[in-house]
Motif scaffolding. Structure first.
Motif, PDB file in Angstrom:
ATOM      1  N   GLN A 165      83.199 101.346  65.940  1.00  0.00           N
ATOM      2  CA  GLN A 165      84.516 101.597  66.516  1.00  0.00           C
ATOM      3  C   GLN A 165      85.517 101.813  65.369  1.00  0.00           C
ATOM      4  O   GLN A 165      85.676 100.930  64.531  1.00  0.00           O
ATOM      5  N   VAL A 166      86.159 102.975  65.323  1.00  0.00           N
ATOM      6  CA  VAL A 166      87.073 103.277  64.206  1.00  0.00           C
ATOM      7  C   VAL A 166      88.543 103.312  64.645  1.00  0.00           C
ATOM      8  O   VAL A 166      89.421 103.647  63.855  1.00  0.00           O
ATOM      9  N   GLY A 167      88.803 102.943  65.890  1.00  0.00           N
ATOM     10  CA  GLY A 167      90.181 102.887  66.379  1.00  0.00           C
ATOM     11  C   GLY A 167      90.898 104.210  66.225  1.00  0.00           C
ATOM     12  O   GLY A 167      90.371 105.265  66.595  1.00  0.00           O
ATOM     13  N   ILE A 219      91.210  97.540  55.297  1.00  0.00           N
ATOM     14  CA  ILE A 219      92.547  97.042  55.637  1.00  0.00           C
ATOM     15  C   ILE A 219      93.106  97.992  56.684  1.00  0.00           C
ATOM     16  O   ILE A 219      93.238  99.197  56.433  1.00  0.00           O
ATOM     17  N   ILE A 220      93.385  97.467  57.857  1.00  0.00           N
ATOM     18  CA  ILE A 220      93.888  98.314  58.942  1.00  0.00           C
ATOM     19  C   ILE A 220      95.380  98.048  59.168  1.00  0.00           C
ATOM     20  O   ILE A 220      95.906  96.991  58.811  1.00  0.00           O
ATOM     21  N   ALA A 221      96.047  99.050  59.745  1.00  0.00           N
ATOM     22  CA  ALA A 221      97.486  98.955  60.000  1.00  0.00           C
ATOM     23  C   ALA A 221      97.789  99.434  61.416  1.00  0.00           C
ATOM     24  O   ALA A 221      97.047 100.230  61.988  1.00  0.00           O
ATOM     25  N   ASP A 222      98.901  98.947  61.943  1.00  0.00           N
ATOM     26  CA  ASP A 222      99.266  99.357  63.303  1.00  0.00           C
ATOM     27  C   ASP A 222     100.132 100.615  63.317  1.00  0.00           C
ATOM     28  O   ASP A 222     100.512 101.104  64.381  1.00  0.00           O
ATOM     29  N   SER A 273      84.434  97.694  63.339  1.00  0.00           N
ATOM     30  CA  SER A 273      85.138  97.068  64.464  1.00  0.00           C
ATOM     31  C   SER A 273      86.655  97.208  64.353  1.00  0.00           C
ATOM     32  O   SER A 273      87.391  96.219  64.360  1.00  0.00           O
ATOM     33  N   ILE A 274      87.117  98.444  64.261  1.00  0.00           N
ATOM     34  CA  ILE A 274      88.559  98.697  64.189  1.00  0.00           C
ATOM     35  C   ILE A 274      89.075  98.890  65.618  1.00  0.00           C
ATOM     36  O   ILE A 274      88.636  99.793  66.328  1.00  0.00           O
ATOM     37  N   PRO A 275      89.987  98.028  66.069  1.00  0.00           N
ATOM     38  CA  PRO A 275      90.453  98.131  67.456  1.00  0.00           C
ATOM     39  C   PRO A 275      91.342  99.342  67.699  1.00  0.00           C
ATOM     40  O   PRO A 275      91.936  99.889  66.763  1.00  0.00           O
TER      41      PRO A 275
END
Length: 402
Positions: free
Chosen positions: A237-239, A274-277, A292-294
Motif C-alpha cells: 500500500q503506497v497511499g 518518512i510519510i507526510a500528510d 503500509s502507507i495509509p
C-alpha cells in the motif's frame, strides 16, 4: 575507447576545430549569473589543448529550449565574459551559426583565438537532425570535436549528422573521454562489490536500465519515488505517494521475479519511509513501513532503517554509481535520506572506492553539502548517462567511430 579518436590524436596547428560543447548551464533568470559551471569547466581542457597547438576554435552549443526561435533569454552572450576570464583571452561571438557572416568571422580568426556561436537551437533544423543544415555547419571547421556528453544521446544535427562530413577528421574531447572511461569502470570493469543506486521519480526511463543491470552488478538499490510502483506491484500500500505514469505493473512484477531467480545481483528497496500528510516542508510526518502507507499520506523520504541499510552496502562497495535523489531533498525535513547517502558515498570514496554521480538533482544534493569535489567523477549528462546504462552506444559516440 580503442576505436575512438580523441583530441590527443590531432595536431590542430593552423586548423579550425569545430567543437560541440554543452554550455547548457543553470543560471539566475534575472542576472544571468551562472549557478553551476561544471559543464563549462570540464570542457576547458579540450579548448586549451587546441589553443596550445596554435589552432582556432569555433564553439557550438545550445542553451535551454528556444524551440527553433531566436530569443534574448536563451542567448549565449552571457557566457562570453565568463569564458574569457577562464581562458584568459578575448572571446569572439557570432550571432549566426551558418551563412556568409559567420564564415567571414571564421576566416578572420587567428591561431589561438576562440569564436562562440549563438545558440544552435535557434535553428529548428538542429533538433530535426536536418542534413543540409549539418552540411552548412560542417563548412565552418577542418576537424570536428564532440565534447558534449550531456546531449550525445540526442539525434541532433550538430551531434550525429555533422560528423559524417569530416570522414577521418573527427574525435572526442577530454570531457567525453572521461565520461566514457568512468562508465566503463562501473559497467563490467568495476572493482567488486559494485553498487548502483537509482532514485528520482521517473521509473519509465529506468526500466531498461534495471533489466540490463541485473546479473551485472552486485547491489542495485532503488529508492525515491521510483520505488513506489515496485512496492505497488508487490501488493504493498503506497497511499498517495507519487507513482510515475508507468502503469504496467506486470512488467515490474516480471523484473521482481527475474531478480529473485538470479544469484549475482541483490536488489533492495527502502524498508521504511518518512510519510507526510501534504507536500510541504511543514507537513505532519511519521515513519512507517514502505509497504503500509495509509491513504491520505505520501512518502517523501526514506526512513532511518533504510538509510542505515543502504549506507552499510555503500560503505562496503568498491565501485558506486548514483543517479537520482532518495526523497524531496529540497525540503529540509525530507532531505535526510539523500544527504546521508551523499555523505556515505563521500566516505566510501575517501576509503578508496570509485564513485560516479550523475543527474542534476543528485549533483545539486552534493553541492548543498559541498561534497562535489569529494566524488571520483561527476557526470555532466543525466540523460546520456542513463542511456549508457542501458548498454547502448550513444548516437554522438557512434557518429565519431562510423
Amino acid at each position: 575507447m580503442e576505436n575512438i579518436k580523441t583530441v590527443s590524436d590531432f595536431n590542430f596547428k593552423n586548423k579550425i576545430a569545430l567543437v560541440r560543447v554543452d554550455f547548457n548551464v543553470p543560471v539566475n533568470n534575472q542576472s544571468f549569473q551562472i549557478i553551476d559551471d561544471t559543464r563549462i569547466l570540464y570542457s576547458l581542457p579540450t579548448i586549451q589543448k587546441i589553443i596550445s597547438d596554435s589552432g582556432k576554435v569555433v564553439l557550438i552549443s545550445h542553451f535551454g529550449r528556444p524551440k527553433g526561435k531566436c530569443s534574448k533569454i536563451y542567448s549565449l552572450r552571457f557566457i562570453i565574459s565568463y569564458l574569457s576570464k577562464k581562458l584568459k583571452i578575448p572571446i569572439k561571438f557570432s550571432e549566426y551559426c551558418i551563412g556568409e557572416a559567420v564564415e567571414k568571422k571564421i576566416s578572420e580568426l587567428k591561431n589561438g583565438e576562440v569564436l562562440l556561436l549563438e545558440n544552435i537551437r535557434f535553428y529548428k533544423e538542429e533538433e530535426e537532425g536536418n542534413e543540409y543544415f549539418a552540411f552548412q555547419l560542417s563548412k565552418l571547421g577542418d576537424i570536428y570535436v564532440n565534447d558534449a556528453f550531456g546531449v550525445s544521446h540526442r539525434p541532433h544535427a550538430s551531434i550525429t549528422i555533422v560528423p559524417k562530413f569530416f570522414r577521418e577528421k573527427k574525435c572526442i574531447g577530454f570531457l567525453m573521454k572521461k565520461e566514457i572511461q568512468s562508465l566503463k569502470k562501473v559497467l563490467g570493469k568495476g572493482i567488486a562489490p559494485i553498487t548502483i543506486l537509482l532514485g528520482g521519480a521517473k521509473i519509465s526511463s529506468k526500466i531498461a536500465i534495471i533489466e540490463n543491470l541485473i546479473n551485472l552488478v552486485d547491489y542495485l538499490l532503488i529508492g525515491g519515488a521510483m520505488s513506489y510502483p515496485f512496492i505497488k506491484a508487490q501488493g504493498g500500500q503506497v497511499g498517495d505517494s507519487l507513482v510515475d505514469e508507468y502503469k504496467n505493473l506486470k512488467v515490474l512484477q516480471k523484473i521482481i521475479e527475474q531478480y529473485q531467480k538470479q544469484k549475482k545481483t541483490k536488489v533492495f528497496f527502502p524498508k521504511d519511509v518518512i510519510i507526510a500528510d501534504s507536500f510541504k516542508n511543514s507537513a505532519k510526518t511519521k515513519i512507517v513501513s514502505i509497504h503500509s502507507i495509509p491513504n491520505g499520506w505520501m512518502g517523501l523520504d526514506i526512513g532511518p532503517a533504510s538509510i542505515k541499510h543502504f549506507c552499510k552496502i555503500i560503505n562496503s562497495s568498491r565501485t558506486i554509481l548514483w543517479n537520482g535523489p532518495l526523497g524531496v531533498f529540497e525540503f529540509k525535513n525530507f532531505s535526510s535520506g539523500t544527504t546521508s547517502i551523499a555523505k556515505s558515498i563521500v566516505i566510501a570514496t575517501e576509503n578508496g572506492a570509485f564513485s560516479l554521480v550523475g543527474g542534476g538533482d543528485s549533483i545539486a544534493a552534493l553541492k548543498m553539502k559541498k561534497y562535489e569535489t569529494k566524488i571520483s567523477c561527476l557526470s555532466t549528462g543525466g540523460g546520456a548517462m542513463l542511456e549508457s546504462l542501458k548498454n547502448k552506444m550513444l548516437p554522438g559516440i557512434k557518429a565519431i567511430i562510423s
